[in-house]
Scaffold this motif. Structure first.
Motif, mmCIF file in Angstrom:
data_model
loop_
_atom_site.group_PDB
_atom_site.id
_atom_site.type_symbol
_atom_site.label_atom_id
_atom_site.label_comp_id
_atom_site.label_asym_id
_atom_site.label_seq_id
_atom_site.Cartn_x
_atom_site.Cartn_y
_atom_site.Cartn_z
ATOM 1 N N LEU A 168 -58.521 10.791 -56.779
ATOM 2 C CA LEU A 168 -58.324 11.777 -57.838
ATOM 3 C C LEU A 168 -57.296 11.225 -58.824
ATOM 4 C CD1 LEU A 168 -58.152 15.003 -55.639
ATOM 5 C CD2 LEU A 168 -60.128 14.095 -56.879
ATOM 6 N N LYS A 169 -57.464 11.518 -60.139
ATOM 7 C CA LYS A 169 -56.653 10.784 -61.108
ATOM 8 C C LYS A 169 -56.109 11.607 -62.265
ATOM 9 C CE LYS A 169 -60.584 9.388 -63.971
ATOM 10 N NZ LYS A 169 -61.240 8.279 -64.692
ATOM 11 N N ALA A 170 -56.276 12.924 -62.271
ATOM 12 C CA ALA A 170 -55.814 13.729 -63.402
ATOM 13 C C ALA A 170 -54.371 14.165 -63.194
ATOM 14 C CB ALA A 170 -56.714 14.945 -63.592
ATOM 15 N N VAL A 171 -53.481 13.709 -64.053
ATOM 16 C CA VAL A 171 -52.058 14.014 -63.915
ATOM 17 C C VAL A 171 -51.820 15.521 -63.960
ATOM 18 C CG1 VAL A 171 -49.810 13.813 -65.028
ATOM 19 C CG2 VAL A 171 -51.269 11.801 -64.791
ATOM 20 N N GLY A 172 -52.419 16.192 -64.945
ATOM 21 C CA GLY A 172 -52.217 17.626 -65.081
ATOM 22 C C GLY A 172 -52.691 18.396 -63.868
ATOM 23 N N ARG B 104 -74.433 7.405 -78.210
ATOM 24 C CA ARG B 104 -75.720 7.282 -77.516
ATOM 25 C C ARG B 104 -75.834 8.215 -76.324
ATOM 26 N NH1 ARG B 104 -76.822 0.696 -77.368
ATOM 27 N NH2 ARG B 104 -76.755 0.381 -79.649
ATOM 28 N N ASN B 105 -74.703 8.710 -75.857
ATOM 29 C CA ASN B 105 -74.698 9.598 -74.690
ATOM 30 C C ASN B 105 -73.815 10.812 -74.989
ATOM 31 O OD1 ASN B 105 -75.924 7.607 -72.428
ATOM 32 N ND2 ASN B 105 -74.473 6.475 -73.703
ATOM 33 N N PRO B 106 -74.207 11.648 -75.943
ATOM 34 C CA PRO B 106 -73.345 12.750 -76.379
ATOM 35 C C PRO B 106 -72.999 13.729 -75.272
ATOM 36 C CG PRO B 106 -75.563 12.996 -77.268
ATOM 37 C CD PRO B 106 -75.483 11.618 -76.685
ATOM 38 N N GLY B 107 -73.846 13.845 -74.269
ATOM 39 C CA GLY B 107 -73.549 14.728 -73.137
ATOM 40 C C GLY B 107 -73.182 13.988 -71.884
ATOM 41 N N ASN C 218 -68.117 9.443 -53.699
ATOM 42 C CA ASN C 218 -68.486 10.794 -53.267
ATOM 43 C C ASN C 218 -69.045 11.629 -54.412
ATOM 44 O OD1 ASN C 218 -66.264 11.529 -54.801
ATOM 45 N ND2 ASN C 218 -65.094 12.372 -53.092
ATOM 46 N N PHE C 219 -69.092 11.065 -55.627
ATOM 47 C CA PHE C 219 -69.667 11.697 -56.816
ATOM 48 C C PHE C 219 -68.999 13.026 -57.164
ATOM 49 C CE2 PHE C 219 -73.054 8.931 -55.165
ATOM 50 C CZ PHE C 219 -73.223 8.114 -56.275
ATOM 51 N N SER C 220 -67.732 13.158 -56.829
ATOM 52 C CA SER C 220 -67.008 14.377 -57.199
ATOM 53 C C SER C 220 -66.661 14.387 -58.679
ATOM 54 C CB SER C 220 -65.733 14.514 -56.363
ATOM 55 O OG SER C 220 -64.828 13.450 -56.639
ATOM 56 N N ASN C 221 -66.519 13.198 -59.280
ATOM 57 C CA ASN C 221 -66.218 13.108 -60.706
ATOM 58 C C ASN C 221 -66.995 11.946 -61.321
ATOM 59 O OD1 ASN C 221 -64.981 13.810 -63.133
ATOM 60 N ND2 ASN C 221 -63.270 12.412 -62.814
ATOM 61 N N SER C 222 -68.225 11.779 -60.849
ATOM 62 C CA SER C 222 -69.095 10.708 -61.334
ATOM 63 C C SER C 222 -70.530 11.164 -61.127
ATOM 64 C CB SER C 222 -68.811 9.394 -60.587
ATOM 65 O OG SER C 222 -68.963 9.569 -59.194
ATOM 66 N N HIS C 223 -71.483 10.303 -61.462
ATOM 67 C CA HIS C 223 -72.884 10.721 -61.415
ATOM 68 C C HIS C 223 -73.764 9.571 -60.930
ATOM 69 C CE1 HIS C 223 -76.771 12.372 -62.716
ATOM 70 N NE2 HIS C 223 -76.153 13.540 -62.723
ATOM 71 N N PRO D 179 -65.847 12.181 -68.778
ATOM 72 C CA PRO D 179 -64.951 13.135 -68.121
ATOM 73 C C PRO D 179 -65.644 14.444 -67.796
ATOM 74 C CG PRO D 179 -64.449 12.976 -70.456
ATOM 75 C CD PRO D 179 -65.454 11.902 -70.160
ATOM 76 N N ASP D 180 -65.220 15.033 -66.705
ATOM 77 C CA ASP D 180 -65.754 16.316 -66.269
ATOM 78 C C ASP D 180 -64.963 17.422 -66.966
ATOM 79 O OD1 ASP D 180 -67.033 18.341 -64.973
ATOM 80 O OD2 ASP D 180 -66.021 18.064 -63.049
ATOM 81 N N GLY D 181 -65.607 18.136 -67.900
ATOM 82 C CA GLY D 181 -64.913 19.193 -68.622
ATOM 83 C C GLY D 181 -64.089 18.630 -69.766
ATOM 84 N N VAL D 182 -62.936 19.254 -70.022
ATOM 85 C CA VAL D 182 -62.056 18.818 -71.109
ATOM 86 C C VAL D 182 -61.413 17.482 -70.733
ATOM 87 C CG1 VAL D 182 -60.032 19.385 -72.485
ATOM 88 C CG2 VAL D 182 -61.581 21.202 -71.743
ATOM 89 N N PRO D 183 -61.514 16.471 -71.586
ATOM 90 C CA PRO D 183 -60.940 15.166 -71.250
ATOM 91 C C PRO D 183 -59.429 15.246 -71.035
ATOM 92 C CG PRO D 183 -62.429 14.979 -73.126
ATOM 93 C CD PRO D 183 -62.232 16.439 -72.879
ATOM 94 N N ASN D 184 -58.953 14.514 -70.041
ATOM 95 C CA ASN D 184 -57.519 14.429 -69.779
ATOM 96 C C ASN D 184 -56.867 13.290 -70.557
ATOM 97 O OD1 ASN D 184 -57.038 16.481 -67.620
ATOM 98 N ND2 ASN D 184 -58.607 15.290 -66.580
ATOM 99 N N ASN D 185 -57.671 12.312 -70.967
ATOM 100 C CA ASN D 185 -57.143 11.130 -71.629
ATOM 101 C C ASN D 185 -57.405 11.176 -73.132
ATOM 102 O OD1 ASN D 185 -56.322 10.086 -69.126
ATOM 103 N ND2 ASN D 185 -58.358 9.212 -68.771
ATOM 104 N N LEU D 186 -56.577 10.465 -73.880
ATOM 105 C CA LEU D 186 -56.609 10.531 -75.333
ATOM 106 C C LEU D 186 -57.927 10.064 -75.926
ATOM 107 C CD1 LEU D 186 -55.207 10.929 -78.086
ATOM 108 C CD2 LEU D 186 -54.310 8.589 -77.856
#
Length: 345
Positions: free
Chosen positions: A83-87, A338-341, A32-37, A192-199
């Protein structure tokens, strides 16, 4: 085998797609591209040398899912969507319960309508909660400490009950630990979309200069250096675990305790723990860049140590993690530099 891969444009999903194609399977993607492209799907074509069918659809949409099954002869499903973000799950629990559980229920109902009974489900090591012992075997007590983990635990229960009720089903639940790294081509990786949740994505962005410093949450745990220890495995090893599970579905045995239900769970991990400070050092060596960091207070709900006992997967699926942390860091840095953004930058 014709495989429907849900969440196929995500971090794990794209790498699973590559592994499936390389193993000789035909793949149809749903996302559904909610957190992908969509760019990730285009790049899959570059890596695999073929254009993969991809549908922009949500797994909670029965009509959309059914149309995919009607257009393609599907033999099995690998379900990575969710959906996968614990926080975020602690802040929006109803969203996580509604989305993740509705997706599982809608998917299996649609599969049954089209007489497809083979399923590999992406579960999570979060269902072990704060483990009593490590390494963690599959028969360890299951308990979720956050809504995200609870959705995985409840989904496993749904699938276990489904397999017990209908002998046509073959289900494998993959409890994976912490996927890191990227495809060695540098074309796909974690975005990640926004601030990364993973280390590791956060470490990578600090090394690249996108973020000032990493916060290390707690250095007073009962671990060798005081920081939390986790089991990090290369995402390509994780992807190959999905292929092994898929190709083993027809051999899934009934539950040894009840004698019913062909549903089996496997840990996908390295069986080794890595601390936060060790992770920072490994990434600094791979990138030749400093990773500024500061020690802060523990986060509520964090645990000291969590790593897998992957022996069942090795014994029954013939799978084990083959790539080391240095390789994962090098691949992650290649993707980041190679993909800074990310896919849209």
């Amino acid at each position: 085998m014709n495989v429907l891969l849900t969440g196929g444009a995500g971090f794990v999903g794209t790498h699973v797609a590559v592994a499936l194609v390389e193993a000789g399977h035909d793949v149809v993607l749903v996302d559904n591209f909610s957190n992908s492209h969509p760019e990730a799907v285009r790049r899959l074509g570059e890596i695999t040398g073929r254009e993969l069918a991809c549908y922009a659809a949500d797994c909670t949409d029965a009509t959309a899912l059914s149309s995919v099954f009607e257009e393609h002869r599907i033999d099995a499903v690998v379900h990575c969507a969710g959906l996968k973000a614990v926080g975020e799950s602690t802040e929006r629990p109803t969203l996580y319960y509604r989305t993740n559980l509705d997706a599982v229920l809608t998917l299996v109902e649609t599969m049954a309508e089209h007489e497809v009974y083979r399923l590999v489900f992406s579960s999570s090591a979060t269902i072990y909660g704060d483990p009593q012992t490590v390494p963690i075997p599959e028969d360890a007590p299951l308990t979720a400490t956050n809504p995200y983990g609870a959705t995985k635990l409840f989904a496993e229960r749904i699938l276990t009950d489904l397999a017990a009720a209908d002998p046509r089903w073959r289900v494998t639940n993959l409890r994976y630990f912490n996927p890191i790294g990227a495809h060695p081509s540098g074309l796909i990786g974690e975005d990640p979309d926004g601030v990364p949740n993973n280390l590791f994505p956060y470490i990578a962005q600090v090394a690249a200069g996108r973020r000032e410093r990493l916060q290390v949450f707690g250095a007073d745990y009962a671990t060798p250096d005081g920081t939390g220890v986790r089991d990090y495995l290369h995402v390509l090893d994780l992807a190959e675990g999905h292929v092994a599970a898929l190709e083993h579905l027809d051999e899934v045995a009934p539950d040894p305790d009840t004698g019913t239900g062909r549903c089996r769970a496997y840990n996908l991990g390295t069986g080794r723990g890595l601390s936060v400070l060790e992770a920072i050092k490994a990434f600094e060596e791979a990138s030749s860049r400093p990773v500024p960091h500061e020690i802060t207070q523990r986060r509520p709900g964090d645990i000291a140590v969590c790593y897998a006992d992957p022996s069942r997967a090795q014994r029954e699926l013939g799978w084990q993690a083959r790539r080391d942390v240095a390789t994962a860091c090098a691949d992650a840095w290649r993707w980041q530099s190679r993909n800074p953004g990310g896919f849209t930058g």
